[in-house]
Write an enzyme that holds these catalytic residues in place. Structure first.
Site, short mmCIF file in Angstrom:
data_model
loop_
_atom_site.label_atom_id
_atom_site.label_comp_id
_atom_site.label_asym_id
_atom_site.label_seq_id
_atom_site.Cartn_x
_atom_site.Cartn_y
_atom_site.Cartn_z
N ASP A 1 53.68 46.24 38.24
CA ASP A 1 52.32 46.70 37.98
C ASP A 1 52.30 47.79 36.91
O ASP A 1 51.45 47.79 36.01
CB ASP A 1 51.71 47.22 39.29
N ASP B 1 47.21 43.80 44.95
CA ASP B 1 47.09 45.15 45.47
C ASP B 1 46.76 45.16 46.96
O ASP B 1 46.89 46.19 47.62
CB ASP B 1 46.00 45.91 44.71
#
Length: 650
Positions: free
Chosen positions: A184, A237
């Protein structure tokens, strides 16, 4: 990744997203624990450390494909795939919730369709409604209210993913979340140094697709934004921290901890704190998209290390989730005893005797509690046939049996299997392969062996077996050479471990049997046990023993042939070496360089493969078993003969 679309003002919807995440995990556990699925059970995917690294490579490749080749047709392909996954997830959740509610009989009504075959009416109706919902969302996906349908489909899809994918231990969870953490950060903050643009933010906003964003994220409209923008959070997420949260929930449930006293609530709190930091970072960076896992991973993994102190128990400091989970993995108690209910033994005996002398098998169900394996139920397998269609029907029968047992709240955890045998001839390679297949998914499983022929002699021929750990390690490497066996200190008696078993009955059944005992006096005596004629059981055991001795002799001949070839090869090697050394001395005397003393191309130096000793070990085990049975039967026969001799003398 969390990002904001249009404008810099951000609504901090931490509470809403946290509740969505909490609802996802609770729904997952409802589906796992209580839901009786109408369709065939899906296999659980246990994530490994290898798959964590594969994820980084696969996800990065897919992200680059989206970045470079993003177009309207590519977005439409993703929308179709997302709709299919959302329909599957919504259908699974609705059917599971309806089936686990008071309306359990709704899913039992079947309907025969020309192409689809037999299907339940509930499943068919729910599927039609889910497809209609997905089509309506696709048709109105650009409307102001389309975010509702997208979020519903996305949440259902994530519930299904969290149901099917599970973390086996805390080590894999740490590796997976750390890989996602680096992934990420790189594609949000570091990718502009290479691609002159943040790849993940560009893909999420659909910059190269005419503003059409991909649907693999949750969208929530920002109330105070005059431009009508959205706050977005990617599925990753939620899914990656969600795997850890679900692992904590299952961990607490297995140890009978409630929500307030377990570790699950702290994982949810950690997720909420991480989400709060994510929005705070986006606010401080003027709405720039944030890699949410940068904040979520440290907060959720940090909760596994942090020790939450309770005011009432200050003297006994509670351990962290990481310590408890690691200790549970390391200190798994060995299996000491198999506890079988009396009704299960009667079912096994009835099934094996009905089909004797044919061999039959069945499934054992129960619970694995510490060092005790409790067998509380069983059901037979259909008779094996060569026809593939009949084998497929047998597999469907097993799935249907497990589903029916789950519906009536009966233990449906597989703990092993049972099988019948004839004169104790069960120690075969097929039994070992079955053990290895079972133990890929069930760490501690047993096989109950029942011999009807031996039981006819007045002995309950029932034993619980498992493979020894040292033998399983050697079997996986498929190396049964003499050197390896000496290194592992493994002999033929170390293949199987016989686990002691005890018969257990509930207090109600024991009381019922006590009431029946006075009303059922013995009216017949078993005079057959006093017969002096040679028992056919003894004769058959001797015949099988002779056959095993012949097989063992054949195995010994293989090894004798191997050792003869080995000694012959060693003699050839010595002769060749002596000749080569003499040649080298002559070459050295003439000033030439000596030749090497090893020649891989020479057949004399080619290693001869050593035969496997597994077959001889199994045959030796079988011989020992036949000898023990002959000893037992012969002892009884001699006792009867001495008894009759004493009676005649008197």
């Amino acid at each position: 990744m969390v990002t904001s679309q249009y404008g810099n003002d951000t609504d901090f919807l931490v509470t809403f997203l946290n509740l969505v995440h909490l609802a996802c995990n609770i729904a997952v556990e409802q589906v796992i624990a209580g839901g009786s699925r109408e369709e065939d059970d899906k296999e659980i995917l246990n994530i490994t450390t290898k798959s964590a690294f594969v994820f980084v490579i696969t996800a990065s490749t897919f992200l680059l494909l989206l970045y470079f080749f993003m177009s309207s047709w590519f977005v439409w392909l993703l929308i179709i795939l997302f709709s299919i996954g959302g329909v599957e997830g919504m259908h699974s959740c609705i059917v599971s919730l309806v089936s686990s509610s008071k309306c359990k009989g709704c899913g039992r009504k079947k309907l025969n369709l020309p192409l689809l075959g037999e299907s339940s009416i509930l499943s068919l109706v729910v599927l039609i409604l889910c497809v209609a919902f997905a089509i309506s969302w696709v048709a109105t996906r650009k409307a102001s209210y389309s975010w509702i349908g997208q979020d519903i489909l996305g949440i259902c899809l994530m519930i299904t993913v969290l149901q099917l994918a599970q973390l086996p231990n805390i080590k894999v969870a740490t590796v997976l979340l750390c890989c996602a953490f680096l992934y990420d950060i790189f594609w949000v903050f570091l990718s502009p140094a290479i691609f002159h643009d943040s790849v993940m933010i560009a893909v999420a906003r659909g910059d190269k697709a005419g503003g059409e964003s991909i649907p693999m994220l949750l969208r929530i409209p920002r109330v105070s934004d005059p431009y009508g923008g959205y706050d977005m959070i990617g599925f990753g997420d939620i899914l990656f921290p969600g795997l850890l949260v679900c692992f904590a929930f299952r961990f607490d449930k297995a140890r009978k901890k409630n929500v307030l006293n377990g570790y699950y609530i702290w994982m949810v709190v950690g997720y909420g704190i991480g989400l709060l930091f994510t929005y705070l970072g986006m606010y401080l960076m003027n709405g720039h998209g944030q890699p949410a896992l940068l904040y979520l991973v440290p907060c959720t993994l940090g909760m596994t290390v942090w020790q939450p102190l309770k005011p009432k128990v200050l003297t006994a400091v509670p351990r962290s989730f990481l310590q408890v989970a690691a200790k549970e993995e390391e200190a798994a108690p060995p299996l000491r005893v198999v506890q079988i209910e009396g009704l299960v033994i009667l079912k096994i005996i009835k099934h094996c005797k009905e089909f004797s002398p044919a061999l039959v098998t069945g499934q054992l169900l129960g619970l694995d509690v510490g060092s005790v394996l409790e067998v509380t139920n069983c059901f037979p397998f259909p008779v094996r046939e060569e026809d593939e269609e009949i084998e497929a029907e047998g597999a469907n029968y097993q799935l249907e049996m497990m589903r029916c047992l789950r519906e009536v709240n009966v233990d449906n955890n597989t703990v092993g299997w049972y099988q019948s045998t004839l004169f104790g001839s069960f120690q075969t390679v097929e039994l070992i392969e079955t053990f290895m297949n079972y133990q890929e998914n069930i760490k501690r499983c047993v096989c109950i062996i029942y011999d009807p022929s031996r039981s006819n002699q007045g002995v309950l021929a029932l034993k619980a077996l498992k493979l020894s750990d040292s033998f399983m390690e050697l079997y996986r490497s498929n190396n049964f050479t003499g050197e390896k066996l000496r290194e592992k200190n493994l002999s033929w008696v170390d293949i199987f471990e016989e686990i002691p078993f005890k018969v257990s009955n509930s207090a109600l059944i024991s009381a019922f049997m006590t009431e029946l005992e006075p009303d059922t006096p013995v009216t017949q005596c078993d005079y057959e046990r006093l017969q002096l004629s040679t028992n056919p059981y003894l004769e058959r055991n001797v015949e099988f023993l002779i056959e095993c001795m012949d097989d063992l002799s054949m195995e010994q001949q293989k090894f004798q042939f191997y050792y003869r070839n080995l000694s012959r090869q060693q003699a050839q090697q010595q002769a060749w070496l002596q000749k080569r050394r003499a040649d080298n001395m002559a070459r050295k005397a003439s000033g030439e360089e000596p030749l090497p003393e090893e020649d891989p191309s020479n057949p004399a130096f080619k290693p001869i493969p050593e035969p496997s000793r597994l077959d001889s070990f199994l045959i030796t085990n079988q011989i020992a078993n036949y000898c023990n049975q002959i000893n037992g039967v012969a002892g009884q026969s001699f006792s009867r003969l001495y008894l009759m001799k004493a009676l005649q003398e008197n």
